[in-house]
Design a protein around this motif. Structure first.
Motif, short mmCIF file in Angstrom:
data_model
loop_
_atom_site.label_atom_id
_atom_site.label_comp_id
_atom_site.label_asym_id
_atom_site.label_seq_id
_atom_site.Cartn_x
_atom_site.Cartn_y
_atom_site.Cartn_z
N LEU A 69 72.75 36.10 20.74
CA LEU A 69 71.74 35.83 21.77
C LEU A 69 70.36 36.18 21.23
O LEU A 69 70.19 37.23 20.59
N MET A 70 69.39 35.32 21.49
CA MET A 70 67.99 35.58 21.19
C MET A 70 67.15 35.20 22.41
O MET A 70 67.30 34.10 22.95
N ASP A 78 61.77 38.30 40.08
CA ASP A 78 61.66 38.28 41.54
C ASP A 78 62.14 39.62 42.07
O ASP A 78 63.35 39.86 42.20
N GLU A 79 61.19 40.51 42.38
CA GLU A 79 61.57 41.85 42.83
C GLU A 79 62.21 41.84 44.21
O GLU A 79 63.09 42.65 44.51
N LYS A 80 61.77 40.92 45.05
CA LYS A 80 62.30 40.89 46.42
C LYS A 80 63.76 40.48 46.44
O LYS A 80 64.58 41.08 47.14
N ASN A 81 64.12 39.45 45.67
CA ASN A 81 65.50 38.96 45.63
C ASN A 81 66.31 39.57 44.49
O ASN A 81 67.49 39.21 44.33
N GLN A 82 65.69 40.44 43.68
CA GLN A 82 66.37 41.10 42.57
C GLN A 82 66.97 40.07 41.61
O GLN A 82 68.18 40.09 41.30
N VAL A 83 66.13 39.16 41.15
CA VAL A 83 66.57 38.07 40.27
C VAL A 83 65.67 38.03 39.04
O VAL A 83 64.45 38.14 39.15
N LEU A 84 66.29 37.88 37.87
CA LEU A 84 65.58 37.74 36.61
C LEU A 84 65.87 36.36 36.03
O LEU A 84 67.02 35.94 35.95
N THR A 85 64.81 35.66 35.64
CA THR A 85 64.94 34.34 35.03
C THR A 85 64.46 34.41 33.60
O THR A 85 63.29 34.72 33.33
N THR A 86 65.37 34.13 32.67
CA THR A 86 65.05 34.18 31.24
C THR A 86 65.46 32.87 30.58
O THR A 86 66.27 32.10 31.11
N PHE A 207 60.36 35.10 20.43
CA PHE A 207 59.94 35.46 21.79
C PHE A 207 58.50 35.06 22.04
O PHE A 207 57.61 35.31 21.22
N MET A 208 58.27 34.43 23.19
CA MET A 208 56.91 34.07 23.62
C MET A 208 56.26 35.31 24.21
O MET A 208 56.54 35.71 25.34
N GLU A 214 56.68 42.02 28.29
CA GLU A 214 56.92 42.10 26.86
C GLU A 214 58.34 42.60 26.61
O GLU A 214 58.86 43.45 27.34
N LEU A 215 58.96 42.04 25.59
CA LEU A 215 60.33 42.41 25.24
C LEU A 215 60.32 43.64 24.35
O LEU A 215 59.70 43.64 23.28
N LEU A 216 61.00 44.69 24.80
CA LEU A 216 61.09 45.90 23.99
C LEU A 216 62.24 45.82 22.99
O LEU A 216 62.04 45.96 21.80
N TYR A 217 63.44 45.58 23.48
CA TYR A 217 64.59 45.44 22.59
C TYR A 217 65.75 44.87 23.39
O TYR A 217 65.72 44.80 24.63
N VAL A 218 66.82 44.47 22.66
CA VAL A 218 68.03 43.93 23.27
C VAL A 218 69.21 44.72 22.71
O VAL A 218 69.49 44.66 21.50
#
Length: 486
Positions: A69-70, A78-86, A207-208, A214-218
Motif C-alpha cells: 500500500l502507498m 469528515d469529523e462529524k460522520n467519522q469518515v476518512l477518504t484516501t 504523496f500529494m 500531512e502524512l507522518l508514517y504508515v
C-alpha cells in the motif's frame, strides 16, 4: 500396349499439362505466417482455465497473497460522520499454479497481461469500507511464466475512522485499513507484506503533500482473526497516521480571539469614572459574539466531544462577561455616591491600607491628608466670613461705637434692637448655608472615599483578571505546543 491405348494417352497429354502447371503453382505458394506469441499464449493459458476455484493442484496448499500500500492523497476527513477518504495505490501478488508456461515455446515470452475477470482473483476487502469510492477500473493483471500474478490498481478508499478532535487544530489522527479475505480462512489464503515494514512506514514518494493534512508514517502489522472459536482469518493492518496543518486555523480562529482579549485588557486603562469603559467592553462582547457565529461552521462537530478550541472560545466569552461585570461594579462605586453611606472601616482598612501596600499603589494617606487639610482651610474661611457678616449686621464694630459715643442713646438703642432682630435672621440664614456646605463637604468626602475604594478595587480586579488570562493562555499554549511536537 496396343495402338488404341497409346492413342488415348497421347490424347490426354494436352489436358495433363495444364493440370501439372496448376499443381506446380499451388505447391510453390508461400505458407501463411504463424500466429503471434501473445495470442497463442493467451489461448494456451485460458483454454481450460477454471476461474471459479482456487489455483492450486493440491487443495492442501495455501495460497499466499502479498499486498502493498502507498498513500497518494488525503481527500477528506469528515469529523462529524467519522469518515476518512484516501486515495491509495494498492498492489497484490500471488502464485497461480495453472498459469505457467515454457518461454521457449512462445518466443521467449516471460510475462503477459490477462483480463482480471478471466482468472481467479483473491476476495480481499477492507473491513472499514463504508462507501464505494470513485476508483478508475483497471481490467488487466500481469502474469509471469512461473505463475506469479500481479494486480496493481488505484483505489479511492472511504473508510470509517475513530477521529479524535479534542486537540483541534493541532490534532493527529490514526486510521486503520484492514485487508482480509472475506471467505477464505488462513489455511486456504494467507496474507503477507510485499515490502519490508520500514520501507512502507516512511514511503512518501507519491504523496500529494500540499493539502490540509500531512502524512507522518504508515505502520503495518499482521494478525489472525477469528469469530467465536471458528476458523482463523488472516489480516494485514495498515495504520495511516496523519497530522493537520494548523496555520490556517491559527490565523483565522486563534489570532482574532487573542486580539479581542488583548483589547479587553487594554480597556482597563480607561478611567473608571467615565462611562466610556462600559460601552467599550459591551462593544467587545458583541464583536466576540459575532466572531463566534462566523467561526461556528469552521469548528469540527461531533456527538462524542467538544474540541479544546471550543472550550477556549467559551472561556474567553466568560472572561469578557466577567470583565464587563467588574467594570459595571466599579462604575457603580465611583458614580452616584451621594446616595451611599459612609465607607465601612473594614473596607478602608482592607482596601485603602492593606491592598495599597500589596498592590504597590501610591501612598493614599498623603492624598487623604491633603484632602482633610483643604477641607479644614475651607471651613476656617467660611467661619471667618460668617463671623465678619455677623459683626457687620449686629453693629458690634468697636470703632463705630467710639465714633458714635453716647450722643444719641435712644436712637442707638432703637437701631440696635432693629439690628439685632435683623442679625438673628441673617445668622439663621448663615447657619443654614453653613450646614448645607458642611453637608455637601461631607458628601464630597464620602464620594472621595468611594472613589478611592473604586480605584483600588479596579486595580485589584484588573490584576486578578490579568493573572487569570495569562495563566489560561500559558496553559493552552503549552498543551498545543506539546501536542504539535508529539
Amino acid at each position: 500396349m496396343g495402338p488404341a491405348a497409346l492413342g488415348a494417352l497421347l490424347a490426354l497429354l494436352p489436358l495433363a499439362a495444364p493440370l501439372q502447371s496448376t499443381g506446380s503453382r499451388r505447391g510453390g505458394r508461400t505458407p501463411e505466417p504463424a500466429q503471434p506469441a501473445l495470442h497463442r499464449l493467451s489461448r494456451y493459458l485460458l483454454a481450460h482455465y477454471q476461474k471459479g476455484t482456487r489455483p492450486v493442484r493440491d487443495w492442501r496448499t495455501t495460497t499466499n497473497v502479498a499486498i502493498d500500500l502507498m498513500v497518494y492523497a488525503i481527500l477528506g476527513v469528515d469529523e462529524k460522520n467519522q469518515v476518512l477518504t484516501t486515495y491509495i495505490w494498492y498492489r497484490q501478488h500471488w502464485t497461480d499454479e495453472f498459469l505457467r508456461w515454457d518461454p521457449a515455446r512462445f518466443d521467449n515470452l516471460t510475462q503477459i497481461s490477462l483480463p482480471a475477470e478471466s482468472i481467479w482473483v483473491p476476495d480481499i476487502l477492507i473491513n472499514e469500507f463504508v462507501d464505494v469510492g470513485k476508483s478508475p477500473p483497471v481490467p488487466y493483471v500481469y502474469v509471469g511464466h512461473h505463475g506469479e500474478v500481479q494486480n496493481l490498481k488505484p483505489i479511492q478508499v472511504v473508510t470509517a475512522c475513530s477521529l479524535d478532535i479534542y486537540n483541534f487544530p493541532f490534532d493527529v489522527q490514526n486510521c486503520s485499513l484492514t485487508f482480509t479475505s472475506w471467505l477464505h480462512h488462513i489455511r486456504d489464503l494467507n496474507l503477507s507484506l510485499w515490502r519490508q515494514p520500514e520501507l512502507v512506514k516512511f514511503d512518501r514518494s507519491i504523496f500529494m503533500n500540499q493539502g490540509e493534512w500531512e502524512l507522518l508514517y504508515v505502520l503495518s502489522c499482521f494478525q489472525e482473526f477469528s469469530v467465536k472459536s471458528s476458523d482463523s482469518y488472516a489480516e494485514m493492518k495498515f495504520y495511516v497516521v496523519i497530522r493537520r496543518r494548523p496555520l490556517f486555523y491559527t490565523v483565522s480562529l486563534l489570532l482574532p480571539s487573542i486580539f479581542l482579549m488583548v483589547m479587553d485588557i487594554v480597556g482597563f486603562y480607561l478611567p473608571p469614572n467615565s462611562g466610556e469603559r462600559v460601552s467599550f467592553k459591551i462593544t467587545l462582547l458583541l464583536g466576540y459574539s459575532v466572531f463566534l457565529i462566523i467561526v461556528s461552521d469552521t469548528l469540527p462537530a461531533t456527538a462524542v466531544g467538544t474540541p479544546l478550541i471550543g472550550i477556549y472560545f467559551v472561556v474567553c466569552m466568560a472572561l469578557l462577561v466577567i470583565s464587563l461585570t467588574e467594570t459595571i461594579l466599579i462604575v457603580r462605586l465611583v458614580h452616584k455616591q451621594d446616595l451611599q453611606p459612609h465607607v465601612p472601616q473594614w473596607v478602608k482598612h482592607l482596601l485603602l491600607e492593606r491592598a495599597t501596600v500589596l498592590l504597590c499603589i501610591g501612598d493614599r494617606k498623603k492624598f487623604s491628608q491633603s484632602r482633610t487639610q483643604s477641607s479644614d482651610i475651607s471651613g476656617e474661611v467660611e467661619n471667618n466670613d460668617s463671623t465678619a457678616k455677623l459683626n457687620h449686621y449686629s453693629g458690634e464694630d468697636p470703632r463705630e461705637g467710639e465714633a458714635v459715643g453716647g450722643a444719641m442713646p435712644a436712637l442707638a438703642f432703637a437701631e440696635q434692637t432693629e439690628g439685632s432682630s435683623l442679625a438673628q435672621g441673617v445668622l439663621r440664614e448663615v447657619a443654614a448655608i453653613r450646614h448645607f456646605l458642611e453637608k455637601r463637604e461631607e458628601f464630597r468626602d464620602v464620594a472621595r472615599d468611594w472613589l478611592q475604594v473604586g480605584y483600588v478595587l479596579d486595580v485589584l480586579l484588573f490584576r486578578a483578571y490579568l493573572a487569570a488570562v495569562l495563566a489560561y493562555s500559558v496553559t493552552l499554549g503549552t498543551l498545543w505546543s506539546v501536542w504539535r511536537d508529539a
